[in-house]
Write a protein that holds these residues in place. Structure first.
Motif, PDB file in Angstrom:
ATOM      1  N   LYS A  44       0.848  -1.186   0.000  1.00 30.79           N
ATOM      2  CA  LYS A  44       0.000   0.000   0.000  1.00 30.79           C
ATOM      3  C   LYS A  44       0.890   1.244   0.000  1.00 30.79           C
ATOM      4  CE  LYS A  44      -3.608  -2.431   2.581  1.00 30.79           C
ATOM      5  NZ  LYS A  44      -4.292  -2.570   3.896  1.00 30.79           N
ATOM      6  N   LEU A  45       0.834   2.003  -1.077  1.00 29.45           N
ATOM      7  CA  LEU A  45       1.626   3.221  -1.175  1.00 29.45           C
ATOM      8  C   LEU A  45       0.983   4.349  -0.367  1.00 29.45           C
ATOM      9  CD1 LEU A  45       2.775   3.481  -4.907  1.00 29.45           C
ATOM     10  CD2 LEU A  45       4.226   3.237  -2.897  1.00 29.45           C
ATOM     11  N   LEU A 234       1.902  10.928  10.734  1.00 24.42           N
ATOM     12  CA  LEU A 234       0.894  10.742   9.695  1.00 24.42           C
ATOM     13  C   LEU A 234       0.720   9.272   9.326  1.00 24.42           C
ATOM     14  CD1 LEU A 234       1.828  13.838   7.537  1.00 24.42           C
ATOM     15  CD2 LEU A 234      -0.391  13.445   8.631  1.00 24.42           C
ATOM     16  N   LEU A 235       1.797   8.523   9.307  1.00 20.27           N
ATOM     17  CA  LEU A 235       1.681   7.085   9.049  1.00 20.27           C
ATOM     18  C   LEU A 235       0.778   6.431  10.099  1.00 20.27           C
ATOM     19  CD1 LEU A 235       5.304   6.003   8.020  1.00 20.27           C
ATOM     20  CD2 LEU A 235       3.256   5.925   6.580  1.00 20.27           C
ATOM     21  N   LEU A 247       4.307   1.214   1.830  1.00 20.98           N
ATOM     22  CA  LEU A 247       5.532   1.829   1.334  1.00 20.98           C
ATOM     23  C   LEU A 247       5.336   3.345   1.303  1.00 20.98           C
ATOM     24  CD1 LEU A 247       6.583  -0.372  -1.747  1.00 20.98           C
ATOM     25  CD2 LEU A 247       7.701  -0.267   0.480  1.00 20.98           C
ATOM     26  N   PRO A 248       6.049   4.096   2.139  1.00 21.57           N
ATOM     27  CA  PRO A 248       5.941   5.559   2.066  1.00 21.57           C
ATOM     28  C   PRO A 248       6.745   6.096   0.881  1.00 21.57           C
ATOM     29  CG  PRO A 248       7.477   4.930   3.789  1.00 21.57           C
ATOM     30  CD  PRO A 248       6.900   3.649   3.251  1.00 21.57           C
ATOM     31  N   ARG A 269      12.140   0.731   3.864  1.00 19.19           N
ATOM     32  CA  ARG A 269      11.070   0.506   2.896  1.00 19.19           C
ATOM     33  C   ARG A 269      10.630   1.872   2.388  1.00 19.19           C
ATOM     34  NH1 ARG A 269       6.177  -2.103   5.793  1.00 19.19           N
ATOM     35  NH2 ARG A 269       7.745  -3.094   7.106  1.00 19.19           N
ATOM     36  N   GLY A 270      10.211   1.928   1.138  1.00 17.98           N
ATOM     37  CA  GLY A 270       9.695   3.176   0.609  1.00 17.98           C
ATOM     38  C   GLY A 270      10.670   3.875  -0.317  1.00 17.98           C
ATOM     39  N   PHE A 271      10.252   5.053  -0.777  1.00 18.34           N
ATOM     40  CA  PHE A 271      10.986   5.768  -1.807  1.00 18.34           C
ATOM     41  C   PHE A 271      11.166   7.242  -1.436  1.00 18.34           C
ATOM     42  CE2 PHE A 271       8.228   2.559  -3.928  1.00 18.34           C
ATOM     43  CZ  PHE A 271       9.227   1.664  -4.313  1.00 18.34           C
ATOM     44  N   PRO A 272      12.341   7.629  -0.937  1.00 17.49           N
ATOM     45  CA  PRO A 272      12.620   9.054  -0.734  1.00 17.49           C
ATOM     46  C   PRO A 272      13.114   9.654  -2.055  1.00 17.49           C
ATOM     47  CG  PRO A 272      14.373   7.717   0.237  1.00 17.49           C
ATOM     48  CD  PRO A 272      13.396   6.769  -0.390  1.00 17.49           C
TER      49      PRO A 272
END
Length: 311
Positions: A44-45, A234-235, A247-248, A269-272
């Motif tokens: 879940k993005l 916020l997460l 995935l943030p 995890r996630g994409f900065p």
């Protein structure tokens, strides 16, 4: 070719080589889209977006940092498909007025002013959340960890507005829980003097710190809170704290966004994603050149999600 022209050409060539090398470590999110989506399969993005320099261009007058209708449509679309928050250094009323969307969550003052429908259970006992009603009549929970500093912030604004009068082009912006001193339009020869004045003035306020930005000095309360902590908050309000399938994705262009990039890296995890057309030290893993590429990326993200939903 004249010596000056040749020198400029060589300098531009050097910058291009430097940017190309930098892109090897921070590849374009557009070029890497398929690889990123492969990682996102089954997850879940959650989207986090800075405003100035990310959704709108950097402009000489901060009051005119308007986003295009095409950008607004792109943000509206992804916000219907993914939980989405705008995390800005602007005061929350101002960024809300720029974005003009009711399907996103807003976090202003570098994350020190967050309005959500439900708030966070983790912070319920800390006295920093208050229930309220917004201008549309909706129930909101306001999280404001720097509330006690508001009287001093107002005092600093008054002091700075008097002090900058001798610097033509300087501007003080009230961002509620922080103060921005803009010097983009100040004579280059006077910038150092302006910075010295701000640092000297702030010695009287030891509970505040100064951070640099793009032609701006950000004056903020010295509390353990930043855009990274705001992302974690916020997460939790989105319901992902105890989840393992999210995935943030955070897109920002400023130094204050680095705290959020660091949190995502810590989560592993996630994409900065940093927005920059020049090489910069950053904790981001990917890059986009400018707001136009940010919009293109969001449009592709929405198309991918809708295609998945109808498959």
């Amino acid at each position: 070719m004249g010596l000056l022209t040749e020198s400029a050409a060589n300098n531009n060539h050097g910058l291009l080589d430097s940017y190309t090398t930098w892109l090897e470590e921070h590849p374009s999110a557009l070029d890497s889209f398929e690889d990123m989506i492969a990682v996102a399969e089954g997850k879940k993005l959650v989207l986090f977006l800075d405003y100035d320099g990310t959704l709108s261009p950097i402009v000489n007058d901060p009051e005119k940092a308007f986003m295009s209708e095409a950008m607004r449509a792109a943000v509206r679309e992804v916000a219907y498909l993914f939980p989405t928050a705008i995390v800005s250094g602007r005061c929350i009323d101002k960024v809300n007025g720029f974005v003009k969307l009711d399907n996103v969550v807003y976090a202003g003052s570098h994350g020190m002013d967050i309005w959500t429908p439900t708030g966070s259970l983790k912070y319920e006992d800390e006295g920093q959340q208050t229930k309220s009603i917004d201008e549309q009549g909706n129930k909101v929970v306001k999280f404001q960890p720097a509330q006690e500093f508001l009287p001093t912030v107002k005092e600093i604004i008054q002091v700075m507005e008097q002090k900058i009068k001798t610097f033509e082009g300087a501007m003080v912006e009230d961002n509620r829980f922080c103060v921005s001193v803009h010097y983009r339009n100040v004579n280059e020869k006077e910038v150092d003097t302006l910075k010295e004045m701000v640092h000297s003035t702030m010695k009287a306020y030891p509970n505040f710190r100064i951070n640099g930005g793009k032609m701006v000095m950000e004056i903020k309360p010295s509390i353990n809170w930043n855009k990274g902590r705001a992302l974690e908050y916020l997460l939790d309000t989105f319901g992902f704290t105890s989840s393992s399938d999210f995935l943030p994705l955070y897109i920002g262009d400023d130094t204050t966004d680095e705290d959020a990039f660091e949190v995502i890296r810590g989560l592993r995890r996630g994409f900065p994603i940093i927005v920059s057309s020049v090489p910069r030290n950053t904790k981001a893993s990917y890059s986009l050149r400018d707001p136009d590429e940010v919009m293109d990326f969001m449009v592709r993200l929405a198309k991918w999600k809708k295609a998945k939903s109808t498959a």
